[in-house]
Structures are given as C-alpha cells and as structure tokens.
Write a protein that holds these residues in place. Structure first.
Motif, mmCIF file in Angstrom:
data_model
loop_
_atom_site.group_PDB
_atom_site.id
_atom_site.type_symbol
_atom_site.label_atom_id
_atom_site.label_comp_id
_atom_site.label_asym_id
_atom_site.label_seq_id
_atom_site.Cartn_x
_atom_site.Cartn_y
_atom_site.Cartn_z
ATOM 1 N N GLU A 69 12.856 16.054 -44.962
ATOM 2 C CA GLU A 69 12.377 15.813 -43.601
ATOM 3 C C GLU A 69 12.605 17.024 -42.701
ATOM 4 O OE1 GLU A 69 13.764 12.228 -41.904
ATOM 5 O OE2 GLU A 69 13.375 10.998 -43.682
ATOM 6 N N LYS A 78 9.901 19.431 -43.478
ATOM 7 C CA LYS A 78 8.639 18.953 -42.915
ATOM 8 C C LYS A 78 8.573 19.232 -41.423
ATOM 9 C CE LYS A 78 5.806 14.782 -42.435
ATOM 10 N NZ LYS A 78 5.727 13.321 -42.700
ATOM 11 N N LYS A 79 9.664 18.997 -40.698
ATOM 12 C CA LYS A 79 9.683 19.263 -39.259
ATOM 13 C C LYS A 79 9.555 20.750 -38.969
ATOM 14 C CE LYS A 79 11.986 15.284 -37.235
ATOM 15 N NZ LYS A 79 12.999 14.861 -36.257
#
Length: 444
Positions: free
Chosen positions: A222, A225-226
């Motif tokens: 995550e 992804k950010k």
C-alpha cells in the motif's frame, strides 16, 4: 453505585459516594443520563497530578449543573436557577490515593457571582495529593482501570496541558442510579448519543484526533501504491504546466482502440473496412514516418460509441490481417486531445465563443488558440494577417503621407522659407487707403 467511563485510552469503573455526597452524585448521574459527558475531551492533563474533563467547550470555563441545564432548556420555566450548586466538601473524603474522583469547584467571580460545582470533574493520577483537600469535593474512586490512568498520565501535552492527541470520553454507562429524575428531565433525554464532539466547531485547539495514529504504518504494497499515485499526480501536473496535457486529470478516451503488429502494406482503408462491422468509425489512421512515409505498423481507430470499441476489442484480438496477427488494446494516448483542445480557465465553464466544447465530458474545454492561428484570430483582427497591438500603431498609408509631407518641407528653398518667416502681418486698413488714392489719381 458505579458508572463505566469508556475513554479513547481504555475503560474506567468509578464507585460513587452516594450516601456521603448525594447531591453531587445525583448531579453527575443525571448529566450522564443526558449524554452530557459523551465525547468530552480531557482538556487539562498534568503528569502525576490530575486529568480534568466535563467541560463541553474544553476550555475550563464551561459547563453547568443538571438543574441549571433543565431550567435553561425548558420552555415553560420562568425562574432563574444558578449555574453552580454548593459543593459537598467532607473532611472524611480526602485526595490520598490515585484514582480519586472530585468535582472541580469554581471560585467566586469578580462580578460577585457565587462559585461552586457544575459539571467539571477530575481524576487524580498520583497518590498523596492532600493539598486538594478542602478545596474540591471528592465524590468517587476509580476501582477498575488503573492501567488506563497510567496511559493517561503518559500522554504528551502542550503548554496549556492539553494533550497533543485528543483523549475523550466516548460513552458512559450507568450501572445503578438510586435517584429519581428531577422534574423536566425526561423530555430532554436524547434518543441517540451524540456523534459530534461538542467542541468541534471551536478553533482554540489544533491537534491529533483521537482516532488518528500519526505513527501508524501501512503494508509495503500500500505504501508503494500511494507513492506511485503521488508521483503520477505530480508528473501529470508538470505535464499540464508545460502544455503536454490539456489538464492534469485527463483520461484517455474509451472509444479509441490501439492496433499494433500490423503488416507494413496494411492501409487505413483496409483497417476501416475490417473494423467497420462493429459500428460507425469516426477515424482510422495508420501512423507513418514523417520523412519516408513508411508505416510504423500501428494505428488508432476511433469509434462513435464505446460499446462498439469494446466489442471490437474482444473480437479482433489476435486476428490475422494481411498475414500478420494483430494486437488490439484500448488507447492510452491523449495526444489528440492536446493538439486540438485545452482548458481555458479565463472563460469559465459553459461559455462558448464559436469554438468547440465539451471534450471528454467537460464543458470548460475549448479549442486551443495559437499566436499564428489562421481562422479565428484573423477574423477578430478584421481579416488582416498581423498581430494585434495594445498601443496605437499608424497604418502604412498614414506613414507614407507623413514621409511625403516631410519631403515637401525639405524641398522648399531656404530663401523662400526665410521670406515666409520674416514677412510681417499685413495692415489691411492702410492697404485699402492706398488703393483708393491710386484710383482717384487716374481719374484726374
């Protein structure tokens, strides 16, 4: 008699001294019944001393007793009830152990109003705080949840002793209430507990919310992804600033297909004929080299409807065309949008000035205007193929007339110019007298 305080750091069970302090305990229990303390913040936390709450404004100056609350919120009441009530300070109840619960006693105000107890209370965070005896009214003790008090004692606070991260009372459960409800209380009991903190609209405190964790970490996937999303937004904004994108959040059209692995002999007409069975084709173009004109073996096909493009995508994948198996995908290019359209922020959405609009589902997209635009700018300049100026520039005819006038001035002889400049103004009356005398002499 006990109550359960559910806080953001844990639970506290408080035993109340209902026999020794009946009025203080009744005030506390009835305020709990009204959800008065729900979502109240601990606004004063001093290490190894106390943690204070019970003020809806979280400033230390608010709060009122249950009887004042009923009187102020009852429409039929005509009498005045004081905000505070007389504290029940007993020598028997002392601040000796950690977890002692006391009502904060407000001193008399400068205007002459009497002080006393209202709604604010505090819990001691250490033993041997006897210097509070005789000043504040003890009415209970924490019997469960001392570990919660330890967590409360270790929170980081600011210069005014307000925790940097909010600590709030989430809910209070009344385990036993021996007192009858005072008149007028029943209509004021809310049907549901409040969901918004009572001090949410104030700008006196800027900190971390109780449900936020500044040290929390996300899984590596995550986080990556950010990071990629942030980098993509930054790159898109840069491309918009340099003019490579019409706007940062542009998306590729959904009705355009990208076809590659073409045979060099495949022409635009061939592809259009093959793909036209799926729907109306707006444009079909095989991309070629600018110098040689040879096919680069890929093309873009624009359909009238998105559904037609989707059907062609599923049906034409890996199909044999001119002895080559083609590859079909949805186009990710926005080059066509950038060539012909732009986001004109000076005109605003919905203002059309003779140019196309509504590209990509946005009404504020208008056709790009260049400095050397052949159509619209020439019409605005009256058909002349020249730039407009912000200051007045004489035309070519006027400049030619000025040059001719200057040349005529220079061609005059100096003697003539001198005589013209030196000749005085004529005396019209004297000249008329002379003419009259000459005519009279001739008659004689």
């Amino acid at each position: 008699m006990s109550v359960l305080l559910e806080t953001s750091l844990g639970d506290l069970v408080i035993d109340l001294e209902v026999d020794l302090c009946p009025k203080t305990c009744e005030n506390f229990l009835k305020l709990c019944k009204l959800y008065y303390y729900n979502l109240n913040a601990f606004f004063n936390v001093q290490k190894d001393f106390l943690a204070q709450t019970g003020d809806p404004t979280a400033t230390g100056t608010g709060g009122e007793s249950i009887w004042s609350y009923i009187n102020n919120n009852s429409q039929s009441s005509t009498r005045t009830v004081p905000r505070f009530f007389t504290p029940e300070i007993l020598p028997k109840l002392k601040h000796q152990t950690k977890g002692t619960v006391s009502m904060a006693v407000a001193p008399p105000s400068e205007s002459g109003a009497l002080g006393g107890c209202a709604s604010q209370f505090f819990v001691t965070l250490a033993d041997s705080t006897e210097y509070l005896d005789g000043v504040h009214a003890v009415f209970g003790h924490v019997v469960e949840g001392l570990d919660t008090l330890d967590k409360l004692n270790e929170v980081f606070v600011g210069k005014d002793f307000r925790p940097m991260k909010d600590v709030r009372i989430r809910h209070i459960v009344i385990l036993d209430d021996p007192f009858p409800d005072p008149p007028g209380l029943e209509p004021l009991i809310p049907s549901n507990p409040p969901t918004k903190p009572p001090d949410a609209g104030s700008n006196s405190f800027f900190g971390i919310g109780e449900d936020e964790d500044p040290l929390a970490t996300l899984p590596e996937e995550e986080e990556e992804k950010k990071r990629r999303e942030a980098a993509a937004k930054s790159s898109a904004l840069t491309l918009e600033m340099v003019g490579d994108l019409p706007f940062a959040n542009v998306r590729p059209p959904e009705n355009v297909l990208f076809v590659c692995k073409l045979n060099p002999v495949t022409r635009d007409e061939d592809l259009e004929l093959i793909f036209s069975r799926f729907g109306v084709i707006m444009s079909c173009q095989v991309i070629r080299d600018k110098k040689t004109g040879d096919s680069l073996q890929y093309a873009f096909i624009e359909f009238d409807k998105r559904e037609d493009a989707e059907q062609a995508y599923f049906k034409m994948q890996n199909v044999l065309v001119d002895d080559r198996r083609i590859w079909v995908d949805f186009s990710q290019s926005v080059a066509k949008a950038n060539d012909y359209w732009s986001n004109d922020i000076t005109r605003g959405p919905g203002k059309k000035r003779g140019l196309g609009s509504g590209f990509g589902g946005r009404e504020d997209l208008v056709q790009t205007r260049r400095y050397r635009d052949d159509g619209h700018d020439r019409r605005e300049r009256g058909g002349r193929g020249e730039y407009g100026m912000v200051f007045d520039v004489p035309s070519s005819d006027s400049r030619r007339k000025d040059r001719d006038r200057d040349s005529r001035k220079r061609s005059r002889s100096p003697e003539r110019e001198r005589r013209r400049s030196a000749s005085p103004r004529r005396n019209d009356r004297r000249d008329r007298d002379r003419d009259y005398e000459r005519r009279r002499d001739r008659k004689r």
